[in-house]
Design an enzyme around this catalytic site. Sequence first.
Site, PDB file in Angstrom:
ATOM      1  N   GLU A   1       0.873  -1.248   0.051  1.00 27.16           N
ATOM      2  CA  GLU A   1       0.066   0.134  -0.147  1.00 27.16           C
ATOM      3  C   GLU A   1       0.941   1.290   0.229  1.00 27.16           C
ATOM      4  OE1 GLU A   1      -2.684   0.372   3.392  1.00 27.16           O
ATOM      5  OE2 GLU A   1      -3.467   2.145   2.695  1.00 27.16           O
TER       6      GLU A   1
ATOM      7  N   ARG B   1       5.664 -12.915   9.622  1.00 28.54           N
ATOM      8  CA  ARG B   1       6.113 -11.615   9.452  1.00 28.54           C
ATOM      9  C   ARG B   1       7.319 -11.690  10.076  1.00 28.54           C
ATOM     10  NH1 ARG B   1       2.272  -7.621   8.759  1.00 28.54           N
ATOM     11  NH2 ARG B   1       3.332  -5.797   9.485  1.00 28.54           N
TER      12      ARG B   1
ATOM     13  N   LYS C   1       4.656   0.490   9.420  1.00 29.79           N
ATOM     14  CA  LYS C   1       4.963   1.865   8.529  1.00 29.79           C
ATOM     15  C   LYS C   1       4.142   3.032   9.328  1.00 29.79           C
ATOM     16  CE  LYS C   1       3.231   0.107   4.712  1.00 29.79           C
ATOM     17  NZ  LYS C   1       2.359  -0.106   3.516  1.00 29.79           N
TER      18      LYS C   1
END
Length: 566
Positions: A37, A268, A278
Amino acid sequence: MTTDTTTPVVSNFIRSAIDADLDSGKHQRTITRFPPEPNGYLHVGHAKSICLNFGIKEDYKARGLASECNLRFDDTNPERESVEYAQSIQDDVHWLGFEWDGNVRWASDYFEQLYLYAEELIGKGLAYVCELNADDMREYRGDFGKPGKNSPFRDRTVEENLALFRAMRAGEFEDGSRTLRLKIDMASPNLNMRDPVIYRIRRVHHIRTGDAWCIYPMYDYTHCISDALEGITHSLCTLEFADHRPLYDWVLDNISIGCHPQQIEFSRLELLYALTSKRKLNQLVTDGKVSGWDDPRMPTVSGMRRRGYSPAGIRLFAERCGVSKSENVIDYSVLEGAVRETLEAEVPRVMAVLDPIKVTLSNFEAGVTSSRSAPFHPHHPEFGERDVPIAATIYLDREDFAEVPPPGWQRLTPGGEVRLRYSYVMKCDEVIKDATGKVVELKCSLDPATLGQNPVGRKVKGVIHWVSAEHSVQAEVRLYERLFTVERPDAVRGEDGQYIDFVQFLNPESFKTVMGYVEAAVTGAAPETRYQFERLGYFVTDRKDHVPGSKLVFNRTVGLKDSWVK
Ligand code: ATP
Ligand code: MG
């Protein structure tokens, strides 16, 4: 000056699943994708995902398959996304050494198709326009162990739903007043299946579609369809999406799209002493705790780049992290180790003094005392050589002199001798101090018989680095340490059980600037040129502030050995 640092392909459960699909004839090639994104800069966790997805393409191509990997922006949250972020992500992927196939893809390229599939679902009685507000929606949704309730708008006719959805698109309703929801099962034990919202009304300018749309599709709905439209074979994502997989499959099973990628989840990467979110990294930037997304202390790809980490080092690190479903918590030293290992053979070595003590050589004789040339790398003659000039005044690092040496000391001490790297054996004859007792100068003498020769009748063990005062150049050297003082800065709880703001754990010693002296050989180095400063570590000329020939600025990438004290 690159060396082959490719590591042999290590298999993992994802590659095994792909191999099985190739063996069974389900697929003839792989098509993977990296789907960020554009709402921030990429971090080390994304680097792992990039290496995984693009790595699969490269490995299967190497086996002769026409494998591909796409770069696709998941741009469905226009309020958080920007062109700057999208550009930085493309730059980072390229810098890491990967190339996507075809054009950059955007989920927004598929907005019209996504809309039409939504109409198809409405037509099949599988989606409806709901007027519950956010609070009521939450209330109706239920919870773990508590089934939800059907929305009062669930049983609208197909015609009514179609008309309402078209009116949503046409801008006839207020933001947030209506949603389009899938009609699945409000009693499902999986909350994601309880009639998830797939469209919401939001009048926000979009970086690519401008104001063409006032309804935007949700991530779960968009992602599976985008994957299918691109013919993705294996859609790799992190474990938190495992609970979304039934929805991913449900959508593709209920529209006429003819392609059904397989979603596979892996764990992850979590890097100790760093943050991999982020949103949290953005907070550090916005609050001015760091100089920007590319601050050399940031675990962002652009920060690691500015710090001097090499793409090969980051790829080696990703390889070492492995791919699995179990916790992937990795110490920062593993990243530093991989970087150090790749730089070892790749970069030239020079001498630099960062905390200078002046040394006056009492028996230096112009025209008699001579210099030697030295190779830029002991094992890579192809890197060439340079002259290492000596003069009446030289600098040593303060750490290499001790008035009262500790046991086992092999460096300089009053009356003692050391070898100046690539030069003579030198003896310390006199120590000069200022009024406060600080050593400000050493008076030393060279043994003229020891240039490239062992001294006769005695052994001199210590070899130290140094530079000539008149031949070296001054440089600003930025010394970086880890940004945080604790392993998991965002997971420390206070006495009240609440998370403590991670800002509390910023390392106040993480950044220091010194003026140092470096061999003149570095003067013309372009930005982003890496060196080893002998005995000190790896350094890189700063990408932004270094100006060849006039303003030399180096960043310390990593020391020569793991010196972190926990
Ligand atoms: P963040 O929470 O930092 O915003 P994200 O997962 O929301 O991360 P995306 O831009 O959606 O960020 O991620 C793009 C891809 O990178 C996804 O496929 C995601 O699974 C992967 N990814 C993100 N963070 C990590 C991580 N820490 N380890 C491995 N892969 C990751
Ligand atoms: Mg995300």
